[in-house]
Write an enzyme that holds these catalytic residues in place. Sequence first.
Site, PDB file in Angstrom:
ATOM      1  N   LYS A  99       0.830  -1.214   0.000  1.00 61.35           N
ATOM      2  CA  LYS A  99       0.000   0.000   0.000  1.00 61.35           C
ATOM      3  C   LYS A  99       0.864   1.264   0.000  1.00 61.35           C
ATOM      4  O   LYS A  99       0.436   2.309  -0.476  1.00 61.35           O
ATOM      5  CB  LYS A  99      -0.902   0.030   1.221  1.00 61.35           C
ATOM      6  CG  LYS A  99      -1.686  -1.234   1.449  1.00 61.35           C
ATOM      7  CD  LYS A  99      -2.759  -1.428   0.425  1.00 61.35           C
ATOM      8  CE  LYS A  99      -3.532  -2.695   0.695  1.00 61.35           C
ATOM      9  NZ  LYS A  99      -4.743  -2.808  -0.058  1.00 61.35           N
TER      10      LYS A  99
HETATM   11  C1  LIG Z   1      -0.786  -7.777   2.401  1.00 64.45           C
HETATM   12  C2  LIG Z   1      -1.937  -7.734   1.446  1.00 64.45           C
HETATM   13  N1  LIG Z   1      -1.960  -8.610   0.441  1.00 64.45           N
HETATM   14  C3  LIG Z   1      -2.975  -8.618  -0.440  1.00 64.45           C
HETATM   15  C4  LIG Z   1      -4.031  -7.743  -0.339  1.00 64.45           C
HETATM   16  C5  LIG Z   1      -5.107  -7.781  -1.373  1.00 64.45           C
HETATM   17  O1  LIG Z   1      -4.969  -6.716  -2.264  1.00 64.45           O
HETATM   18  P1  LIG Z   1      -6.221  -6.131  -3.038  1.00 64.45           P
HETATM   19  O2  LIG Z   1      -7.176  -5.687  -1.996  1.00 64.45           O
HETATM   20  O3  LIG Z   1      -5.692  -5.013  -3.834  1.00 64.45           O
HETATM   21  O4  LIG Z   1      -6.780  -7.251  -3.839  1.00 64.45           O
HETATM   22  C6  LIG Z   1      -4.044  -6.818   0.713  1.00 64.45           C
HETATM   23  C7  LIG Z   1      -5.140  -5.834   0.909  1.00 64.45           C
HETATM   24  O5  LIG Z   1      -5.632  -5.198   0.081  1.00 64.45           O
HETATM   25  C8  LIG Z   1      -2.967  -6.789   1.602  1.00 64.45           C
HETATM   26  O6  LIG Z   1      -2.919  -5.889   2.573  1.00 64.45           O
HETATM   27  N1  LIG Z   2      -6.369  -5.283   2.301  1.00 61.89           N
HETATM   28  C1  LIG Z   2      -6.765  -3.935   2.358  1.00 61.89           C
HETATM   29  C2  LIG Z   2      -8.244  -3.756   2.178  1.00 61.89           C
HETATM   30  C3  LIG Z   2      -8.568  -2.430   1.575  1.00 61.89           C
HETATM   31  O1  LIG Z   2      -8.123  -2.440   0.259  1.00 61.89           O
HETATM   32  P1  LIG Z   2      -7.931  -1.161  -0.638  1.00 61.89           P
HETATM   33  O2  LIG Z   2      -6.889  -1.576  -1.617  1.00 61.89           O
HETATM   34  O3  LIG Z   2      -9.232  -0.879  -1.260  1.00 61.89           O
HETATM   35  O4  LIG Z   2      -7.477  -0.021   0.206  1.00 61.89           O
HETATM   36  C4  LIG Z   2      -6.217  -3.327   3.638  1.00 61.89           C
HETATM   37  O5  LIG Z   2      -5.144  -3.697   4.018  1.00 61.89           O
HETATM   38  O6  LIG Z   2      -6.838  -2.492   4.236  1.00 61.89           O
END
Ligand SMILES: Cc1ncc(COP(=O)(O)O)c(C=O)c1O
Ligand SMILES: N[C@@H](CCOP(=O)(O)O)C(=O)O
Length: 469
Positions: free
Chosen positions: A112
């Site tokens: 993120k």
């Molecule tokens: C460590 C981790 N892996 C995978 C994901 C999944 O990613 P996305 O929500 O973009 O599918 C998340 C949260 O979004 C995450 O925090």
């Molecule tokens: N896994 C995410 C969930 C939120 O996903 P987002 O990509 O829409 O911000 C988290 O860690 O909060």
Amino acid sequence: MSYISTRGQAPALAFDDVLLAGLARDGGLYVPAAWPRLTPDDLRRFRGLSYAELAVEVMLPFLGGTIGRDDFARLVTDAYGSFAHQAVVPLVQLDARTWMMELFHGPTLAFKDVALQLLGRLFDHVLAARDSRVTIVGATSGDTGSAAIEACRDRDRVDIVILHPRGRTSEVQRRQMTSVLSSNVHNVALEGTFDDCQDAVKAMFNDAAYRDALNLSAVNSINWARIMAQIVYYVAAAVALGAPDREVAFAVPTGNFGNVYAAYAARQMGVPVAKLIVGTNENDILARFFASGEMKADGVVPTLSPSMDIQVSSNFERLLFDLMDRDGAAVATCMAGFRETGRFEVSQGQLARVRDLFAGHRCDTAGTLAVMQDAYARSGYLVDPHSAVGVAAAHAAGLDPSVPVIVMGTAHPAKFPDAVEKATGLRPPLPRHLADLYDRPERMDILANDIQILKEYVRARSRVARINA
Ligand SMILES: Cc1ncc(COP(=O)(O)O)c(C=O)c1O
Ligand SMILES: N[C@@H](CCOP(=O)(O)O)C(=O)O
């Protein structure tokens, strides 16, 4: 470059307005009206660039002139200067045809940071130009929250409220959020699941008077700028492994579908992608969808990979928009039905189209632990449980062996020490800047899953609301 809503009713916006808007006013998500193109020559030219230089090249067309090149390059360079690895997102080879792209060298140790370190700076830049402020409200299953808080803490023009599901994140994840005591940061532990948190955020955006009174903005991947910044590392990975002269595949541990949607976007722009492999944990709604064409929500179950404990994947709507030939009315009807009944189905033709590119794979707790054990036993490499789901998906995909598969390494193993210790016997230490995390005081509020209570909570913490009152 303008942006249109997946539900077809909201006004088209320019990039700077999309950045601040979050959810579209018709409840949809913004997408570019047309995809910028990367030609084979562009991809070859990218080979010698640093990550920050590449990021400017890939993202600039999305800005449509709303931010000048020099200003943008400064923001990007500054954002990626905060990463602990010189390559920003290094590629590590796991075996003959599998690579891991480590996306977790930013300040909060998850992918993120790649987008949110930039977003915090973009918010500041655009808000300063307008002499304006926003109230950010976000939902997190653990990682978006800490990355957004880190990116926005102490920013004068921003108040940020993050909702996380109480007791359903790792302790490191919770502490990374709740130990930030800046006066513009507010953490809510919600009595519910991540889906409840995300529903509450969307409900706030869907109340037009409320969103206007607070100038609501978003840090979740409903915000187009999040996706835009995530596209860059797919281009970087493909170029590093031979694009445009060789196709690659990506295996993406998935929850809210933002990360894998960014990979799809890279492909729409011209990156040669043979397959997108969606890895899920026991919350396998997406794996079931790619097998059957039916999207059917069940209850969320807690797993070893808590950030992926999600059933309703926001960004799937962006893919659906393309699958429905960009017919916003059809998407709106489909989403309304899903909200009402918890299910929808695509036609066999649409399923075939989606399966040309996507495959889904479910990996349970035993499978996740097995991947983590195996990586450690073979090379001493520690894999976090989310990335492990990606590795399992890569191995299960059965692709042509000449196609390299890049797994998205979404979190640092030290964020999930219990799971890593269970698999390997080793408890990975936190990096130095977080070494005293367990000693830091925490601040959060525990709230019921009640939209009126949540709205009042956010309103009371919004400086914009006070100014507008
Ligand atoms: C460590 C981790 N892996 C995978 C994901 C999944 O990613 P996305 O929500 O973009 O599918 C998340 C949260 O979004 C995450 O925090
Ligand atoms: N896994 C995410 C969930 C939120 O996903 P987002 O990509 O829409 O911000 C988290 O860690 O909060």
